[in-house]
Design a protein around this motif. Structure first.
Motif, PDB file in Angstrom:
ATOM      1  N   UNK A  25     -14.941  53.643 -31.379  1.00 45.08           N
ATOM      2  CA  UNK A  25     -13.646  52.949 -31.327  1.00 45.08           C
ATOM      3  C   UNK A  25     -13.669  51.673 -30.491  1.00 45.08           C
ATOM      4  N   UNK A  26     -14.466  51.661 -29.407  1.00 40.43           N
ATOM      5  CA  UNK A  26     -14.449  50.523 -28.491  1.00 40.43           C
ATOM      6  C   UNK A  26     -13.261  50.516 -27.562  1.00 40.43           C
ATOM      7  N   UNK A  27     -12.584  51.665 -27.357  1.00 42.50           N
ATOM      8  CA  UNK A  27     -11.409  51.728 -26.483  1.00 42.50           C
ATOM      9  C   UNK A  27     -11.826  51.778 -25.009  1.00 42.50           C
ATOM     10  N   UNK A  28     -11.327  50.815 -24.196  1.00 46.71           N
ATOM     11  CA  UNK A  28     -11.663  50.838 -22.756  1.00 46.71           C
ATOM     12  C   UNK A  28     -10.819  51.852 -22.005  1.00 46.71           C
ATOM     13  N   UNK A  29      -9.593  52.126 -22.491  1.00 47.84           N
ATOM     14  CA  UNK A  29      -8.778  53.164 -21.839  1.00 47.84           C
ATOM     15  C   UNK A  29      -9.514  54.493 -21.926  1.00 47.84           C
ATOM     16  N   UNK A  30     -10.054  54.778 -23.110  1.00 46.52           N
ATOM     17  CA  UNK A  30     -10.802  56.026 -23.285  1.00 46.52           C
ATOM     18  C   UNK A  30     -12.091  56.001 -22.470  1.00 46.52           C
ATOM     19  N   UNK A  31     -12.722  54.816 -22.375  1.00 48.49           N
ATOM     20  CA  UNK A  31     -13.939  54.710 -21.554  1.00 48.49           C
ATOM     21  C   UNK A  31     -13.618  55.064 -20.104  1.00 48.49           C
ATOM     22  N   UNK A  32     -12.494  54.523 -19.574  1.00 47.32           N
ATOM     23  CA  UNK A  32     -12.105  54.807 -18.182  1.00 47.32           C
ATOM     24  C   UNK A  32     -11.919  56.305 -17.988  1.00 47.32           C
ATOM     25  N   UNK A  33     -11.227  56.941 -18.944  1.00 39.18           N
ATOM     26  CA  UNK A  33     -10.982  58.376 -18.833  1.00 39.18           C
ATOM     27  C   UNK A  33     -12.290  59.159 -18.918  1.00 39.18           C
ATOM     28  N   UNK A  34     -13.203  58.701 -19.784  1.00 36.10           N
ATOM     29  CA  UNK A  34     -14.471  59.415 -19.991  1.00 36.10           C
ATOM     30  C   UNK A  34     -15.374  59.323 -18.760  1.00 36.10           C
ATOM     31  N   UNK A  35     -15.533  58.106 -18.190  1.00 40.32           N
ATOM     32  CA  UNK A  35     -16.415  58.008 -17.010  1.00 40.32           C
ATOM     33  C   UNK A  35     -15.813  58.815 -15.855  1.00 40.32           C
ATOM     34  N   UNK A  36     -14.478  58.862 -15.798  1.00 37.82           N
ATOM     35  CA  UNK A  36     -13.866  59.652 -14.731  1.00 37.82           C
ATOM     36  C   UNK A  36     -14.130  61.152 -14.932  1.00 37.82           C
ATOM     37  N   UNK A  37     -13.937  61.636 -16.165  1.00 39.73           N
ATOM     38  CA  UNK A  37     -14.210  63.058 -16.428  1.00 39.73           C
ATOM     39  C   UNK A  37     -15.672  63.385 -16.177  1.00 39.73           C
ATOM     40  N   UNK A  38     -16.563  62.428 -16.512  1.00 44.83           N
ATOM     41  CA  UNK A  38     -17.992  62.651 -16.286  1.00 44.83           C
ATOM     42  C   UNK A  38     -18.290  62.757 -14.786  1.00 44.83           C
ATOM     43  N   UNK A  39     -17.706  61.827 -13.996  1.00 44.69           N
ATOM     44  CA  UNK A  39     -17.977  61.881 -12.552  1.00 44.69           C
ATOM     45  C   UNK A  39     -17.378  63.146 -11.946  1.00 44.69           C
ATOM     46  N   UNK A  40     -16.211  63.594 -12.459  1.00 42.83           N
ATOM     47  CA  UNK A  40     -15.633  64.851 -11.978  1.00 42.83           C
ATOM     48  C   UNK A  40     -16.547  66.033 -12.297  1.00 42.83           C
ATOM     49  N   UNK A  41     -17.143  66.018 -13.489  1.00 39.40           N
ATOM     50  CA  UNK A  41     -18.054  67.103 -13.874  1.00 39.40           C
ATOM     51  C   UNK A  41     -19.259  67.116 -12.940  1.00 39.40           C
ATOM     52  N   UNK A  42     -19.772  65.906 -12.630  1.00 39.10           N
ATOM     53  CA  UNK A  42     -20.953  65.799 -11.759  1.00 39.10           C
ATOM     54  C   UNK A  42     -20.681  66.306 -10.347  1.00 39.10           C
ATOM     55  N   UNK A  43     -19.410  66.261  -9.907  1.00 45.35           N
ATOM     56  CA  UNK A  43     -19.112  66.705  -8.534  1.00 45.35           C
ATOM     57  C   UNK A  43     -19.497  68.157  -8.328  1.00 45.35           C
ATOM     58  N   UNK A  44     -19.598  68.936  -9.412  1.00 43.27           N
ATOM     59  CA  UNK A  44     -19.989  70.340  -9.267  1.00 43.27           C
ATOM     60  C   UNK A  44     -21.421  70.462  -8.742  1.00 43.27           C
ATOM     61  N   UNK A  45     -22.273  69.450  -9.038  1.00 42.97           N
ATOM     62  CA  UNK A  45     -23.694  69.563  -8.673  1.00 42.97           C
ATOM     63  C   UNK A  45     -23.909  69.560  -7.150  1.00 42.97           C
TER      64      UNK A  45
END
Ligand SMILES: [Zn+2]
Length: 281
Positions: A25-45
């Motif tokens: 899609x090229x959506x930056x709003x979705x990109x912002x949400x995705x990198x945030x969810x990814x960094x939240x997932x990584x916090x478990x490590x």
């Protein structure tokens, strides 16, 4: 530990699905949400590593054990989440000045709904387990995930805005999400800074003081100190007793005081109680 693993895989699954839609899609709003969810997932490590370290017995070098690793892992988490917000914010600003057409808008909206569902599932689970095991940190993580679910819904709002003929809705939502991440992060920075400076909730000190001063034989609480090492509470107290009491009586009083503290406070590891016969104030 199980709560960590389930959160990690649920959020990683959400991230992978969302990232596929970012690509088509090229959506930056979705990109912002995705990198945030990814960094939240990584916090478990880092939390996972810290919990493993905290389980190790104390050694002659680390006589209090390695519970503080939990706070150090918090610093790492803050750095990762801040970086994700900077990347997302920078991408959004860039897109505001260099607009690009979006494609597959219905997929973007669907990915926002997936982000909401994934975060909400993690939130419900963390809050339930956190309440069961008495972990304020896990409940706070659950509330964080619930807030993130609503930022994912903002992606849906942005996609609808673009469909209605307002193409800047997407980068504006991306920028708002980046700002929301920083606001959430500030709360974490404050609570972590407090922990690193050995701050505790004043309410815990009140409860400990109450428990000690109502222990039979205690005439007054002269000094009381508490601090968290990881999610276990350590501390020391000095209580005033009758000058005529014997060493055996003082021992009994210390045992009774420790027992009461164990009931009054959560997760007590050890609070050393010393006795004195004179007032120190
Ligand atoms: Zn988050």
């Amino acid at each position: 530990m199980r709560a960590l693993k389930i959160s990690l895989f649920a959020l990683l699954g959400t991230t992978v699905l969302q990232f596929l839609v970012v690509l088509i899609s090229g959506s930056v709003a979705l990109l912002a949400d995705t990198v945030h969810n990814f960094s939240d997932a990584l916090t478990a490590v880092p939390l996972w590593v810290a919990f493993l370290l905290a389980r190790r017995p104390a050694t002659r070098r680390y006589t209090y054990g390695l519970g503080k690793a939990e706070d150090l892992s918090g610093l790492f988490i803050i750095a990762v989440v801040a970086l994700s917000a900077i990347v997302a914010g920078w991408q959004s600003v860039d897109r505001l000045f260099h607009p690009q057409p979006l494609e597959n808008l219905w997929w973007v909206a669907a990915a926002g709904v997936i982000g909401f569902a994934g975060n909400e599932a993690v939130a419900v689970y963390r809050i339930r387990v956190g309440r069961k095991i008495g972990s304020a940190a896990l409940v706070a993580d659950g509330i964080h995930a619930r807030t993130d679910g609503f930022t994912s819904l903002a992606v849906v709002v942005g996609a609808i805005g673009v469909m209605l003929g307002f193409p800047l809705a997407d980068p504006i939502v991306g920028l708002l999400i980046s700002i929301a991440i920083f606001v959430l992060l500030w709360g974490t920075v404050r609570s972590l800074g407090r922990r690193l400076l050995d701050g505790v909730e004043p309410d815990l000190v009140d409860r400990a003081e109450h428990a000690l001063s109502h222990t039979p034989g205690v005439l007054g609480v002269e000094r009381l100190q508490l601090r968290w090492i990881g999610h276990r509470l350590h501390g020391s107290a000095l209580v005033r007793v009758d000058p005529m009491s014997t060493a055996a009586e003082a021992d009994e009083l210390r045992a009774a005081g420790a027992h009461r503290l164990g009931h009054a406070l959560p997760n007590v590891e050890e609070i050393t109680i010393a006795v004195t016969a004179r007032a120190h104030h």
